[in-house]
Design an enzyme around this catalytic site. Sequence first.
Site, short mmCIF file in Angstrom:
data_model
loop_
_atom_site.label_atom_id
_atom_site.label_comp_id
_atom_site.label_asym_id
_atom_site.label_seq_id
_atom_site.Cartn_x
_atom_site.Cartn_y
_atom_site.Cartn_z
N VAL A 237 -10.57 2.90 -3.50
CA VAL A 237 -10.20 3.50 -2.79
C VAL A 237 -9.06 4.59 -3.05
O VAL A 237 -8.05 5.10 -2.12
CB VAL A 237 -8.80 2.23 -1.86
CG1 VAL A 237 -9.29 0.80 -1.77
CG2 VAL A 237 -7.77 1.92 -2.81
N ASP A 238 -9.32 5.13 -3.87
CA ASP A 238 -7.70 6.46 -4.20
C ASP A 238 -9.09 7.56 -3.89
O ASP A 238 -10.14 7.46 -3.53
CB ASP A 238 -7.93 6.33 -6.04
CG ASP A 238 -9.49 6.40 -6.52
OD1 ASP A 238 -9.98 7.63 -6.45
OD2 ASP A 238 -9.14 5.70 -7.44
N GLY B 63 -18.81 2.29 -14.91
CA GLY B 63 -16.54 1.23 -14.32
C GLY B 63 -16.77 0.92 -13.67
O GLY B 63 -15.66 0.20 -12.46
N ARG C 262 1.53 1.72 -3.62
CA ARG C 262 0.23 2.46 -3.97
C ARG C 262 -0.56 3.55 -4.05
O ARG C 262 -1.06 4.60 -4.98
CB ARG C 262 -1.49 1.32 -3.83
CG ARG C 262 -1.51 -0.13 -4.00
CD ARG C 262 -1.46 -0.32 -5.58
NE ARG C 262 -0.86 0.42 -6.19
CZ ARG C 262 0.48 -0.66 -6.90
NH1 ARG C 262 0.89 -1.40 -5.88
NH2 ARG C 262 1.09 -0.27 -7.27
N HIS D 97 -14.66 0.47 0.18
CA HIS D 97 -13.98 -0.55 0.32
C HIS D 97 -12.37 -0.21 0.69
O HIS D 97 -11.73 -0.63 1.13
CB HIS D 97 -13.59 -0.97 -0.72
CG HIS D 97 -14.47 -1.95 -1.61
ND1 HIS D 97 -14.12 -2.24 -3.06
CD2 HIS D 97 -14.96 -2.45 -1.21
CE1 HIS D 97 -15.30 -2.97 -3.30
NE2 HIS D 97 -16.12 -2.96 -2.10
N TYR E 171 0.16 -1.21 0.20
CA TYR E 171 -0.07 -0.25 -0.03
C TYR E 171 1.05 1.31 0.20
O TYR E 171 0.11 2.42 -0.77
CB TYR E 171 -1.62 0.15 1.24
CG TYR E 171 -1.96 -0.87 0.81
CD1 TYR E 171 -3.35 -0.79 -0.26
CD2 TYR E 171 -2.19 -2.32 1.23
CE1 TYR E 171 -4.01 -1.61 -0.41
CE2 TYR E 171 -3.16 -3.01 0.90
CZ TYR E 171 -4.09 -2.73 -0.07
OH TYR E 171 -4.78 -4.16 -0.51
#
Length: 236
Positions: free
Chosen positions: A90-91, A174, A58, A106, A55
């Site tokens: 999660v962004d 999406g 990420r 999430h 992470y």
Amino acid sequence: MGKPKLVISSGAGISAESGISTFRDAGGLWENYPVMEVCSADGFERNPKLVHDFYNARRKDLASKFPNDAHKILAELEKDFDVYVITQNVDDLHERAGSSKILHLHGELMKIRSVRNPEYIESLDMEHLETTPETRGKNGDLMRPHIVFFQEAVPNMELAAEWVHEADIFVVIGTSLNVYPAAGLLHYVRPDIPVYYIDPNPANITITTPDVHIIKAKATEGLRLLRDILQNYNHG
């Protein structure tokens, strides 16, 4: 009379156009890692350092990415609609684009939470993106990524279902509609409500409402089309 309530369910496809990779397109691999090693409760218990490192990478990747036109259009629609965004992503691209009401199903990449107490959450900033198994919060607790791992409950589903049930218009963007429980949100739409589904490879929709519109396009193109449709809705 208030603005119509426009509820959005967004998935990986909206962020893919900003260059954020999706593990479901890579045969169960996410950036070459087996998904269950880096995104499951068991994986975190077995190797917390691997999960923290994953992470961290990420977040570093996210720092170089920016909202695209699809994110921006959703924020602009707040002028005419009461927009609620439910996202599987999660962004923080919806936040950075300017949307004001966002529910992350999430988890959130730019947040960490207490291992002991899931209610204790802290935000990270772009100068401090890295965490380790030894990272402690301001309250002294050991911290972990604020991500809903596989094998964990999705805590915001009940609120998400309420938002969908209150929608005057529901839009899915999406997503393959294969990820549960998020895919089940369609079943909370009231029968007389229009549903728009934007995806270049849309799944089959089986819900009771007769008013389903498929827009076979990527998120940015599809939302440009939807924006024109909604202008007619709001001023019709």
